[in-house]
Design a protein around this motif. Structure first.
Motif, PDB file in Angstrom:
ATOM      1  N   SER A   4      25.166 -16.906  49.442  1.00  0.00           N
ATOM      2  CA  SER A   4      26.430 -17.398  48.893  1.00  0.00           C
ATOM      3  C   SER A   4      27.565 -16.412  49.128  1.00  0.00           C
ATOM      4  O   SER A   4      28.705 -16.816  49.350  1.00  0.00           O
ATOM      5  CB  SER A   4      26.285 -17.710  47.401  1.00  0.00           C
ATOM      6  OG  SER A   4      25.918 -16.543  46.686  1.00  0.00           O
ATOM      7  N   ASP A   5      27.281 -15.116  49.108  1.00  0.00           N
ATOM      8  CA  ASP A   5      28.321 -14.120  49.353  1.00  0.00           C
ATOM      9  C   ASP A   5      28.823 -14.188  50.796  1.00  0.00           C
ATOM     10  O   ASP A   5      30.028 -14.135  51.046  1.00  0.00           O
ATOM     11  CB  ASP A   5      27.805 -12.705  49.058  1.00  0.00           C
ATOM     12  CG  ASP A   5      27.524 -12.478  47.578  1.00  0.00           C
ATOM     13  OD1 ASP A   5      28.118 -13.182  46.731  1.00  0.00           O
ATOM     14  OD2 ASP A   5      26.703 -11.586  47.279  1.00  0.00           O
ATOM     15  N   LEU A   6      27.908 -14.289  51.757  1.00  0.00           N
ATOM     16  CA  LEU A   6      28.321 -14.342  53.158  1.00  0.00           C
ATOM     17  C   LEU A   6      29.033 -15.662  53.463  1.00  0.00           C
ATOM     18  O   LEU A   6      30.018 -15.683  54.206  1.00  0.00           O
ATOM     19  CB  LEU A   6      27.124 -14.139  54.090  1.00  0.00           C
ATOM     20  CG  LEU A   6      27.484 -13.866  55.548  1.00  0.00           C
ATOM     21  CD1 LEU A   6      28.356 -12.612  55.691  1.00  0.00           C
ATOM     22  CD2 LEU A   6      26.226 -13.707  56.374  1.00  0.00           C
ATOM     23  N   VAL A   7      28.566 -16.748  52.875  1.00  0.00           N
ATOM     24  CA  VAL A   7      29.223 -18.039  53.086  1.00  0.00           C
ATOM     25  C   VAL A   7      30.628 -18.006  52.477  1.00  0.00           C
ATOM     26  O   VAL A   7      31.585 -18.484  53.098  1.00  0.00           O
ATOM     27  CB  VAL A   7      28.374 -19.197  52.512  1.00  0.00           C
ATOM     28  CG1 VAL A   7      29.148 -20.515  52.540  1.00  0.00           C
ATOM     29  CG2 VAL A   7      27.066 -19.329  53.283  1.00  0.00           C
ATOM     30  N   ASN A   8      30.768 -17.428  51.308  1.00  0.00           N
ATOM     31  CA  ASN A   8      32.090 -17.296  50.695  1.00  0.00           C
ATOM     32  C   ASN A   8      32.995 -16.423  51.560  1.00  0.00           C
ATOM     33  O   ASN A   8      34.175 -16.724  51.754  1.00  0.00           O
ATOM     34  CB  ASN A   8      31.980 -16.718  49.287  1.00  0.00           C
ATOM     35  CG  ASN A   8      33.297 -16.782  48.550  1.00  0.00           C
ATOM     36  OD1 ASN A   8      33.909 -17.834  48.457  1.00  0.00           O
ATOM     37  ND2 ASN A   8      33.746 -15.647  48.043  1.00  0.00           N
ATOM     38  N   LYS A   9      32.440 -15.347  52.117  1.00  0.00           N
ATOM     39  CA  LYS A   9      33.199 -14.487  53.023  1.00  0.00           C
ATOM     40  C   LYS A   9      33.660 -15.291  54.242  1.00  0.00           C
ATOM     41  O   LYS A   9      34.804 -15.146  54.698  1.00  0.00           O
ATOM     42  CB  LYS A   9      32.339 -13.295  53.450  1.00  0.00           C
ATOM     43  CG  LYS A   9      33.034 -12.328  54.388  1.00  0.00           C
ATOM     44  CD  LYS A   9      32.119 -11.165  54.758  1.00  0.00           C
ATOM     45  CE  LYS A   9      32.787 -10.257  55.773  1.00  0.00           C
ATOM     46  NZ  LYS A   9      31.921  -9.138  56.166  1.00  0.00           N
ATOM     47  N   ALA A  10      32.781 -16.143  54.774  1.00  0.00           N
ATOM     48  CA  ALA A  10      33.135 -16.979  55.927  1.00  0.00           C
ATOM     49  C   ALA A  10      34.248 -17.966  55.566  1.00  0.00           C
ATOM     50  O   ALA A  10      35.175 -18.179  56.360  1.00  0.00           O
ATOM     51  CB  ALA A  10      31.909 -17.724  56.453  1.00  0.00           C
ATOM     52  N   LEU A  11      34.179 -18.539  54.385  1.00  0.00           N
ATOM     53  CA  LEU A  11      35.218 -19.468  53.934  1.00  0.00           C
ATOM     54  C   LEU A  11      36.573 -18.771  53.862  1.00  0.00           C
ATOM     55  O   LEU A  11      37.576 -19.273  54.380  1.00  0.00           O
ATOM     56  CB  LEU A  11      34.847 -20.063  52.574  1.00  0.00           C
ATOM     57  CG  LEU A  11      35.905 -20.933  51.901  1.00  0.00           C
ATOM     58  CD1 LEU A  11      36.193 -22.175  52.728  1.00  0.00           C
ATOM     59  CD2 LEU A  11      35.460 -21.300  50.493  1.00  0.00           C
ATOM     60  N   LEU A  12      36.603 -17.604  53.239  1.00  0.00           N
ATOM     61  CA  LEU A  12      37.859 -16.866  53.114  1.00  0.00           C
ATOM     62  C   LEU A  12      38.376 -16.401  54.473  1.00  0.00           C
ATOM     63  O   LEU A  12      39.580 -16.468  54.751  1.00  0.00           O
ATOM     64  CB  LEU A  12      37.685 -15.684  52.164  1.00  0.00           C
ATOM     65  CG  LEU A  12      37.350 -16.056  50.715  1.00  0.00           C
ATOM     66  CD1 LEU A  12      37.059 -14.811  49.899  1.00  0.00           C
ATOM     67  CD2 LEU A  12      38.460 -16.882  50.095  1.00  0.00           C
ATOM     68  N   PHE A  13      37.476 -15.950  55.342  1.00  0.00           N
ATOM     69  CA  PHE A  13      37.847 -15.514  56.686  1.00  0.00           C
ATOM     70  C   PHE A  13      38.459 -16.682  57.462  1.00  0.00           C
ATOM     71  O   PHE A  13      39.512 -16.537  58.102  1.00  0.00           O
ATOM     72  CB  PHE A  13      36.609 -14.967  57.401  1.00  0.00           C
ATOM     73  CG  PHE A  13      36.888 -14.303  58.711  1.00  0.00           C
ATOM     74  CD1 PHE A  13      37.094 -12.935  58.782  1.00  0.00           C
ATOM     75  CD2 PHE A  13      36.928 -15.037  59.886  1.00  0.00           C
ATOM     76  CE1 PHE A  13      37.342 -12.298  59.999  1.00  0.00           C
ATOM     77  CE2 PHE A  13      37.180 -14.422  61.108  1.00  0.00           C
ATOM     78  CZ  PHE A  13      37.388 -13.050  61.160  1.00  0.00           C
TER      79      PHE A  13
END
Length: 181
Positions: A4-13
């Motif tokens: 979930s952290d990496l997916v959230n990072k991808a969303l923000l990126f």
């Protein structure tokens, strides 16, 4: 880093990379398209378990970053690693090729990636067929787009029965909506 952290990072990126871009033919932010693709993939992950959700969802959110922004592969890899950048690269059409060869080349590269990347391309076309074509498209262009969707369906259908059914239905709806046989 958790999924979930990496997916959230991808969303923000992706939101930052595509900031100011609109979904073609609308006033909606481009992030709506990326979210739509990610939701198609997320639903598939629930219906058909066994995929790597981090790879699938990150590639879904980032799939247009290399093609439609000024982000380069090195930057993307520094943030997300080689597996995700490999998937995004495969999903990116090569602008150095003639336009009629770009999709075939991309599909060939997608087929060399894990099945999670295949899901993203199927979901991407489902999303793209959910809205009417741009007003400036000719009937021939619309027909060619449907033919290309059929190629995507035929080539990548082994990845997901669920998305295969969704894309088949969306192609049929799009043909009916546009009046293209």
């Amino acid at each position: 880093m958790q999924t979930s952290d990496l997916v959230n990072k991808a969303l923000l990126f992706a939101a930052q990379a595509h900031n100011g871009q609109l979904r073609p033919g609308s006033t909606l932010p481009y992030l709506v398209h990326l979210s739509d693709v990610a939701l198609e993939v997320a639903t598939t992950l629930m219906v058909e378990p066994g995929y790597d959700p981090t790879l699938a969802l990150c590639c879904a959110l980032l799939h247009d970053v290399l093609e439609d922004t000024n982000i380069d592969e090195a930057t993307l890899e520094a943030h997300f690693g080689p597996a995700i950048v490999g998937g995004v690269r495969a999903l990116t059409k090569d602008p150095s090729l003639p336009s009629d060869e770009r999709m075939i080349d991309s599909l060939r590269r997608i087929q060399q990636q894990p099945r999670e990347v295949w899901l993203v391309k199927l979901a991407d076309r489902i999303s793209n067929l959910s809205t009417p074509p741009p007003a400036h498209w000719s009937p021939e262009r619309i027909s060619a787009y449907c033919t290309e969707a059929e190629l995507i369906l035929t080539t990548l259908s082994p990845a997901s029965p669920y998305l295969t059914t969704r894309l088949r239905s969306r192609i049929d709806q799009y043909r009916n909506m546009t009046g293209v046989a």
